[in-house]
Scaffold this active site. Structure first.
Site, PDB file in Angstrom:
ATOM      1  N   THR B 139       0.833  -1.205   0.000  1.00 37.06           N
ATOM      2  CA  THR B 139       0.000   0.000   0.000  1.00 37.06           C
ATOM      3  C   THR B 139       0.859   1.243   0.000  1.00 37.06           C
ATOM      4  O   THR B 139       1.817   1.339   0.770  1.00 37.06           O
ATOM      5  CB  THR B 139      -0.984   0.085   1.190  1.00 37.06           C
ATOM      6  N   ASP B 141      -0.109   3.876   1.081  1.00 36.22           N
ATOM      7  CA  ASP B 141      -0.484   4.643   2.274  1.00 36.22           C
ATOM      8  C   ASP B 141       0.456   4.403   3.454  1.00 36.22           C
ATOM      9  O   ASP B 141       0.439   5.147   4.418  1.00 36.22           O
ATOM     10  CB  ASP B 141      -1.919   4.304   2.697  1.00 36.22           C
ATOM     11  N   LEU B 296      -1.109   9.294 -10.755  1.00 32.63           N
ATOM     12  CA  LEU B 296       0.284   9.371 -11.224  1.00 32.63           C
ATOM     13  C   LEU B 296       1.249   9.019 -10.088  1.00 32.63           C
ATOM     14  O   LEU B 296       2.279   8.400 -10.316  1.00 32.63           O
ATOM     15  CB  LEU B 296       0.616  10.764 -11.762  1.00 32.63           C
ATOM     16  N   GLN B 297       0.924   9.438  -8.867  1.00 37.80           N
ATOM     17  CA  GLN B 297       1.845   9.231  -7.743  1.00 37.80           C
ATOM     18  C   GLN B 297       1.987   7.766  -7.354  1.00 37.80           C
ATOM     19  O   GLN B 297       2.998   7.377  -6.791  1.00 37.80           O
ATOM     20  CB  GLN B 297       1.431  10.070  -6.537  1.00 37.80           C
TER      21      GLN B 297
END
Lengths: 418, 418
Positions: B139, B141, B296-297
């Site tokens: 992830t 995140d 995109l990131q």
């Protein structure tokens, strides 16, 4: 006795490779023993007599400048009007040039800057001051006349094509239960060159981006939504690349950022992707995501095109050579002699043919349905993103970008009362 | 007699390196002569018996998979509820597993997926079906418990730090006459890891990004605007990185994309940068630009971290090894033994410690004023973006990403009536 100095200035939006041009200018001038001053913040620095002595920078710094994005001496959006309307400013420029024995003025920018360089050359002639003015091309918009392409464009184009291809792989993987439509907003006020470059991300009509919206074609909402629906039905998802400058048939921009205008009088755009995303969601009910890369697309030196990087340096070097030979009021332009293999060379073109012109995409570059690019466009665009410009990284995982010392020379004139 | 097959599935948002994990899983299993099936679109493919036979892919394709972003077999956002609430679905999974002699199930995702893998392992035990379930971390995140970091995060972090540094050079060059404030919106619902990583772009408090807004600290508009004003006065411009999940003190998200929710029940966010840009313009009058990199990131394999890429492969390889050894209901996690030099190894952690947990940034990682990261955070983050993951490019200037054949195996069961 001084043999004269060369003044270099950067103008307008910066690019991933404008400093490569600067590096080449300084390197070439040094090889000819010519002193280079750089104006701080473009023409404003010239007006304010804020001039940077580039001889204080080491050879290593000038070499590193060639792979550093942004504008190392500062750039500006500051438009000089006609010689009549802004005569005092033009005369101030000449005073500053005389005070620092500036015999060669290189202005690195787009068509507005070409216009400024041209007018300065005209005033110098009028006053009998021996000055050679050379415009140096730069713009990610790729909208300069005469030149095959504009340094800065190829790198932004490569960023665009790669980013769209990568995001499309993401969307393709998730479309079944998540985002069906992805919208990428590309820079480009009146010409759709960057949006068109996204077309290189795919090879046939079903590859992403399946829809490209260009300012050269009127935006027809019903047609657009029908196309999105058709693509999603066929492919499972749809990637849209929209130029920020798309307009409806009556000339209205599809979206603008509150209607602000910059100092060149251009409307400051933005929000096209957001607008389109809202429409797709409301009218078609698909989950939609969108991106606004904004400055990332023009500063992404980490993914610069080697072709573009080489051309950026070539125009810098040629600009110095033209200047020293006394080629006045010209711009080094890129001339293409072959698509594949891509052959190009630098020639001098008169600034009068470039100033204030805007090159849109030829009709033959746009697919009949208006939603994509033709093979002809592909042949033109493909070489421009080719090759990966070398970039040293530090042990910290970040590119080694240089910060110059930017030492100002002593002022010789009273402060500018602009 | 079959010796059993291994089923691999991808879940949730894809990353720049989740396919590197897939590549390592397949490579390791092949070396042990174990057949690998991959579920099409994550757990959905398992429920629908849409299983891909990875043995049809060449060794070259599996090697290229290691540098291809997106999710090669398709991923999904599809949350299974409790064993009681979704019992029929869990039982269907077991039927499919039995039909294809699946003895090892590897689920590559975040904390929701760890929960699913854990529950499947519990049901298999209840039914006495010999199945080993291994969660594989992924992830951007970075919010999984226990593991030092999550594969996918380091690459997104590197993208973020580099993009912010590059855009900051652009803004610095133009600030005098153009954009004064630039706002970058980073992904991160509840944890500000990616926004924090942007802090690596600068070295001291005056370097960009001068302001980082994290969901771990309440958004205080007056304090934020005062800080922007102060930075612009001192530095000349201000770069802000805002996490999409920032909230006011009363728990309201600063902006959300129409309040839509995804299938995990998470609110679909977006629009924080746009909101902040509007405020800065209206209240402080600065020209402002903003970017929403969105997908995109997380798909930017072209700028992936080598550390991240190696860890993504290491967890894939370890997952197979753990599975074959019968380590049930575990996840290979990254254990850090030293910051500098960065030393890490893989260990097995129980899924029960990871499922449904969410790791926020420690308070000690956030600067006292709430607008930046501490040295402690820097020591943690720095190694994760280190190194450049190798990537082959084609003659066309684009990365050589692979598209797999994804040949489905013949179904053996009646269609799923989900």
């Amino acid at each position: 006795m001084s043999q004269g100095t060369l003044l270099y200035a950067q103008s307008g939006g910066v690019t991933a490779v404008i400093n490569a041009t600067a590096s080449a200018v300084i390197t070439e001038a040094r090889s000819k023993k010519i002193k280079v001053l750089a104006a701080r913040n473009g023409i404003l620095g010239a007006l304010r007599e804020e001039l940077i002595d580039t001889s204080k920078e080491s050879a290593a710094s000038i070499a590193a400048l060639a792979h550093t994005p942004g504008g190392a001496f500062g750039s500006c959006r500051y438009k000089l009007k006609s010689l009549d309307a802004d005569r005092a400013k033009y005369e101030r420029l000449l005073e500053v040039f005389k005070a620092h024995d500036v015999r060669w003025f290189l202005y690195n920018g787009g068509n507005d800057s070409a216009d400024t360089a041209l007018k300065v050359s005209q005033l110098a002639k009028e006053y009998g001051y021996p000055l050679t003015c050379v415009g140096v091309p730069k713009t990610i918009d790729n909208d300069l006349a005469v030149t095959d392409t504009c340094p800065g464009f190829g790198s932004a184009a490569k960023y665009t094509a790669i980013s769209v291809r990568e995001a499309a792989l993401d969307v393709a993987a998730m479309a079944e239960t998540s985002t069906r439509v992805f919208i990428y907003e590309a820079m480009g006020r009146h010409a759709g060159w960057l949006a068109a470059a996204a077309g290189l991300a795919g090879e046939n009509a079903e590859d992403a981006p399946q829809i490209i919206l260009l300012p050269e074609r009127a935006y027809d909402e019903a047609k657009f939504l029908a196309k999105v629906k058709q693509v999603v039905a066929k492919v499972g998802f749809c990637v849209v690349v929209a130029s920020e400058g798309i307009q409806t048939a009556d000339g209205q921009f599809v979206a603008d950022a509150g209607g602000a205008t910059d100092s060149f009088g251009h409307t400051q755009l933005g929000g096209v992707a957001s607008y389109l995303a809202g429409k797709v969601k409301a009218e078609l009910g698909y989950k939609v995501h969108w991106t606004l890369p904004d400055y990332l697309q023009r500063s992404a030196r980490h993914v610069a095109s080697k072709t573009d990087w080489e051309q950026a340096q070539a125009v810098g070097k040629a600009a110095v050579q033209f200047a020293l030979k006394g080629h006045n009021a010209v711009m080094p332009v890129i001339v293409r002699s072959s698509d594949a293999p891509y052959h190009w060379k630098i020639e001098a073109a008169p600034l009068s043919k470039i100033a204030n012109h805007e090159k849109k995409m030829p009709a033959g570059f746009i697919r009949k349905d208006g939603f994509g690019i033709t093979e002809k466009a592909r042949r033109y665009l493909q070489p421009l993103i080719r090759g990966e410009a070398p970039l040293p990284y530090g042990r910290d995982g970040l590119p080694k970008y240089v910060t110059l010392k930017n030492v100002a020379v002593t002022k010789k004139l009273p402060a500018w009362e602009g």
